[in-house]
Design a protein around this motif. Structure first.
Motif, PDB file in Angstrom:
ATOM      1  N   GLY A   1       6.793   7.942  -5.696  1.00  0.00           N
ATOM      2  CA  GLY A   1       8.234   8.111  -5.706  1.00  0.00           C
ATOM      3  C   GLY A   1       8.839   8.438  -4.362  1.00  0.00           C
ATOM      4  O   GLY A   1      10.058   8.393  -4.210  1.00  0.00           O
ATOM      5  N   SER A   2       8.001   8.757  -3.375  1.00  0.00           N
ATOM      6  CA  SER A   2       8.504   9.051  -2.023  1.00  0.00           C
ATOM      7  C   SER A   2       8.573   7.808  -1.138  1.00  0.00           C
ATOM      8  O   SER A   2       8.999   7.904   0.010  1.00  0.00           O
ATOM      9  CB  SER A   2       7.594  10.094  -1.347  1.00  0.00           C
ATOM     10  OG  SER A   2       7.604  11.312  -2.063  1.00  0.00           O
ATOM     11  N   TRP A   3       8.151   6.668  -1.664  1.00  0.00           N
ATOM     12  CA  TRP A   3       8.165   5.436  -0.868  1.00  0.00           C
ATOM     13  C   TRP A   3       9.597   5.059  -0.522  1.00  0.00           C
ATOM     14  O   TRP A   3      10.463   4.975  -1.389  1.00  0.00           O
ATOM     15  CB  TRP A   3       7.498   4.320  -1.665  1.00  0.00           C
ATOM     16  CG  TRP A   3       7.404   3.004  -0.961  1.00  0.00           C
ATOM     17  CD1 TRP A   3       6.866   2.771   0.268  1.00  0.00           C
ATOM     18  CD2 TRP A   3       7.832   1.739  -1.475  1.00  0.00           C
ATOM     19  NE1 TRP A   3       6.941   1.433   0.566  1.00  0.00           N
ATOM     20  CE2 TRP A   3       7.528   0.779  -0.478  1.00  0.00           C
ATOM     21  CE3 TRP A   3       8.425   1.327  -2.656  1.00  0.00           C
ATOM     22  CZ2 TRP A   3       7.814  -0.569  -0.648  1.00  0.00           C
ATOM     23  CZ3 TRP A   3       8.698  -0.013  -2.829  1.00  0.00           C
ATOM     24  CH2 TRP A   3       8.397  -0.944  -1.829  1.00  0.00           C
TER      25      TRP A   3
ATOM     26  N   GLY B   1       7.832   8.700   3.966  1.00  0.00           N
ATOM     27  CA  GLY B   1       7.313   9.061   2.654  1.00  0.00           C
ATOM     28  C   GLY B   1       6.634  10.420   2.638  1.00  0.00           C
ATOM     29  O   GLY B   1       6.674  11.134   1.631  1.00  0.00           O
ATOM     30  N   LYS B   2       6.026  10.785   3.762  1.00  0.00           N
ATOM     31  CA  LYS B   2       5.348  12.076   3.875  1.00  0.00           C
ATOM     32  C   LYS B   2       6.276  13.198   4.321  1.00  0.00           C
ATOM     33  O   LYS B   2       5.859  14.359   4.415  1.00  0.00           O
ATOM     34  CB  LYS B   2       4.173  11.962   4.842  1.00  0.00           C
ATOM     35  CG  LYS B   2       3.009  11.132   4.319  1.00  0.00           C
ATOM     36  CD  LYS B   2       2.337  11.809   3.128  1.00  0.00           C
ATOM     37  CE  LYS B   2       1.094  11.078   2.684  1.00  0.00           C
ATOM     38  NZ  LYS B   2       0.431  11.757   1.533  1.00  0.00           N
ATOM     39  N   GLY B   3       7.521  12.869   4.611  1.00  0.00           N
ATOM     40  CA  GLY B   3       8.487  13.892   4.997  1.00  0.00           C
ATOM     41  C   GLY B   3       8.486  14.272   6.462  1.00  0.00           C
ATOM     42  O   GLY B   3       9.132  15.259   6.841  1.00  0.00           O
ATOM     43  N   PHE B   4       7.789  13.510   7.311  1.00  0.00           N
ATOM     44  CA  PHE B   4       7.787  13.818   8.743  1.00  0.00           C
ATOM     45  C   PHE B   4       9.061  13.318   9.429  1.00  0.00           C
ATOM     46  O   PHE B   4       9.369  13.725  10.547  1.00  0.00           O
ATOM     47  CB  PHE B   4       6.561  13.213   9.416  1.00  0.00           C
ATOM     48  CG  PHE B   4       5.272  13.859   8.987  1.00  0.00           C
ATOM     49  CD1 PHE B   4       4.960  15.154   9.370  1.00  0.00           C
ATOM     50  CD2 PHE B   4       4.381  13.178   8.171  1.00  0.00           C
ATOM     51  CE1 PHE B   4       3.782  15.759   8.959  1.00  0.00           C
ATOM     52  CE2 PHE B   4       3.200  13.770   7.756  1.00  0.00           C
ATOM     53  CZ  PHE B   4       2.901  15.060   8.143  1.00  0.00           C
TER      54      PHE B   4
ATOM     55  N   LEU C   1       0.835  -1.196   0.000  1.00  0.00           N
ATOM     56  CA  LEU C   1       0.000   0.000   0.000  1.00  0.00           C
ATOM     57  C   LEU C   1       0.871   1.247   0.000  1.00  0.00           C
ATOM     58  O   LEU C   1       0.538   2.245  -0.651  1.00  0.00           O
ATOM     59  CB  LEU C   1      -0.919  -0.009   1.229  1.00  0.00           C
ATOM     60  CG  LEU C   1      -1.849   1.190   1.386  1.00  0.00           C
ATOM     61  CD1 LEU C   1      -2.847   1.266   0.230  1.00  0.00           C
ATOM     62  CD2 LEU C   1      -2.577   1.132   2.723  1.00  0.00           C
ATOM     63  N   GLY C   2       1.995   1.198   0.718  1.00  0.00           N
ATOM     64  CA  GLY C   2       2.898   2.340   0.739  1.00  0.00           C
ATOM     65  C   GLY C   2       3.417   2.683  -0.648  1.00  0.00           C
ATOM     66  O   GLY C   2       3.506   3.859  -1.021  1.00  0.00           O
ATOM     67  N   ARG C   3       3.762   1.672  -1.422  1.00  0.00           N
ATOM     68  CA  ARG C   3       4.247   1.929  -2.787  1.00  0.00           C
ATOM     69  C   ARG C   3       3.161   2.587  -3.619  1.00  0.00           C
ATOM     70  O   ARG C   3       3.434   3.517  -4.405  1.00  0.00           O
ATOM     71  CB  ARG C   3       4.684   0.603  -3.425  1.00  0.00           C
ATOM     72  CG  ARG C   3       5.048   0.717  -4.904  1.00  0.00           C
ATOM     73  CD  ARG C   3       6.310   1.536  -5.102  1.00  0.00           C
ATOM     74  NE  ARG C   3       6.643   1.654  -6.522  1.00  0.00           N
ATOM     75  CZ  ARG C   3       6.269   2.654  -7.299  1.00  0.00           C
ATOM     76  NH1 ARG C   3       5.528   3.638  -6.809  1.00  0.00           N
ATOM     77  NH2 ARG C   3       6.625   2.694  -8.561  1.00  0.00           N
TER      78      ARG C   3
ATOM     79  N   GLY D   1      10.873   2.312   0.241  1.00  0.00           N
ATOM     80  CA  GLY D   1      11.327   1.059  -0.336  1.00  0.00           C
ATOM     81  C   GLY D   1      12.086   1.220  -1.647  1.00  0.00           C
ATOM     82  O   GLY D   1      12.863   0.348  -2.030  1.00  0.00           O
ATOM     83  N   LEU D   2      11.908   2.340  -2.329  1.00  0.00           N
ATOM     84  CA  LEU D   2      12.647   2.582  -3.577  1.00  0.00           C
ATOM     85  C   LEU D   2      14.126   2.819  -3.279  1.00  0.00           C
ATOM     86  O   LEU D   2      14.998   2.234  -3.906  1.00  0.00           O
ATOM     87  CB  LEU D   2      12.058   3.775  -4.328  1.00  0.00           C
ATOM     88  CG  LEU D   2      10.626   3.609  -4.815  1.00  0.00           C
ATOM     89  CD1 LEU D   2      10.130   4.906  -5.444  1.00  0.00           C
ATOM     90  CD2 LEU D   2      10.533   2.470  -5.822  1.00  0.00           C
ATOM     91  N   ASP D   3      14.423   3.716  -2.388  1.00  0.00           N
ATOM     92  CA  ASP D   3      15.759   3.984  -1.834  1.00  0.00           C
ATOM     93  C   ASP D   3      16.893   3.918  -2.863  1.00  0.00           C
ATOM     94  O   ASP D   3      17.883   3.208  -2.671  1.00  0.00           O
ATOM     95  CB  ASP D   3      16.048   3.003  -0.697  1.00  0.00           C
ATOM     96  CG  ASP D   3      17.220   3.474   0.187  1.00  0.00           C
ATOM     97  OD1 ASP D   3      17.488   4.691   0.206  1.00  0.00           O
ATOM     98  OD2 ASP D   3      17.852   2.625   0.823  1.00  0.00           O
ATOM     99  N   PRO D   4      16.805   4.672  -3.963  1.00  0.00           N
ATOM    100  CA  PRO D   4      17.939   4.702  -4.884  1.00  0.00           C
ATOM    101  C   PRO D   4      19.096   5.513  -4.275  1.00  0.00           C
ATOM    102  O   PRO D   4      18.842   6.434  -3.496  1.00  0.00           O
ATOM    103  CB  PRO D   4      17.362   5.418  -6.110  1.00  0.00           C
ATOM    104  CG  PRO D   4      16.277   6.301  -5.564  1.00  0.00           C
ATOM    105  CD  PRO D   4      15.701   5.542  -4.400  1.00  0.00           C
TER     106      PRO D   4
END
Length: 295
Positions: free
Chosen positions: A197-199, A244-247, A190-192, A201-204
């Motif tokens: 692009g803020s998820w 993902g939300k920047g908190f 659900l997070g993805r 799990g992507l973590d490039p």
């Protein structure tokens, strides 16, 4: 698969400032405070996995207290990487970081060995925890065939350049009947879907491959493993949403809890939504948990 990506010889550059991989605070290299596990986690491990901690027979009732919270039982299961005890068993943890997991499993009766490519993590595990940890990749160690009763890799397979080769090596060093346990971000979470692009799990550029349950299962089978179970987990869904939300700017330190107030309630609501979807069979949790055995 991440494309373009760093070459293997340059990969270390991506981890220079990632102290959370060592399970340590980012600003200091010292042992984080660790309390003895509470009676409910101990009861749950005794009930669900057979780790006897000298608790009385009514421990099974206490174990039920871990179930109502969506992360309660899951966090306890993850603390032993879903492994039951093996008398005299030897455990290999690949990507062991600072050794917190190995330290815990050693206390539960396992003989433990770790591998990590980060020199600071290896030094910390050896010096501060007295663990047997070797530096480098799994493939570089050339362990003997069928040496280990269990091989675990938490958030490792997404970092390696050749996941198929990595899993074949995990299978090779596991004894017949032994377990291989993988935990990795879930591309179908659900997070993805909600964070895009803020998820986290992507973590490039660190995450080179991302998996669904189907693709990870297929990879394990191609490596010669028999998949016993594969599912998603809502562990750390709150932090995934907060990041993902920047908190939050970085992964939390060990023992850190989500904030109080409205922000914390929204993060918990997100986790509950993910949990509800998994209960309906949607496998929307943040992580994939794959448990396989060596034929």
């Amino acid at each position: 698969m991440l494309d373009p990506r760093l070459r293997p010889e340059h990969s270390a550059l991506a981890y220079e400032h990632c102290a959370h991989h060592l399970e340590l605070p980012a600003d200091r290299w010292e042992e984080p405070p660790q309390d003895r596990p509470g009676i409910v986690p101990r009861a749950y491990l005794a009930y669900a996995y057979g780790y006897d901690d000298g608790l009385p027979r009514w421990r099974r009732a206490l174990a039920l207290l871990a179930v109502p919270h969506p992360e309660g039982a899951e966090a306890v299961r993850f603390s032993v990487m879903y492994l039951s005890p093996v008398a005299g068993g030897e455990l290999l943890d690949v990507g062991c970081g600072g050794g917190a997991f190995l330290d815990r499993m050693r206390a539960l009766g396992w003989r433990v060995l770790g591998v990590d490519s980060e020199p600071r993590a290896v030094e910390f595990a050896r010096t501060h925890r007295g663990l047997d940890v070797v530096a480098g990749t799994l493939e570089e160690q050339r362990f003997s065939d069928g040496r280990f009763d269990a091989v675990t890799a938490s958030h490792v397979v997404e970092h390696v350049h050749n996941p198929r080769s990595f899993l074949r090596e995990c299978a090779r060093v596991t004894r017949p009947g032994g377990r291989v346990v993988l935990v990795t971000p879930n591309i179908e979470s659900l997070g993805r879907r909600r964070l895009g692009g803020s998820w986290i799990g992507l973590d490039p550029p660190r995450h080179l491959h991302l998996f669904s349950r189907a693709t990870l299962s297929r990879l394990a089978e191609q490596a010669g493993l028999e998949v016993r179970s594969v599912r998603s987990s809502v562990r750390n869904a709150e932090f995934s949403w907060l990041l993902g939300k920047g908190f939050l700017r970085e992964w939390p330190a060990p023992g850190q809890r989500p904030p109080r107030g409205w922000t914390g309630r929204r993060a918990r609501a997100f986790q509950l939504a993910e949990w509800a979807l998994t209960l309906m069979g949607r496998h929307a949790g943040e992580e994939i948990v794959l448990i396989a055995s060596k034929p």
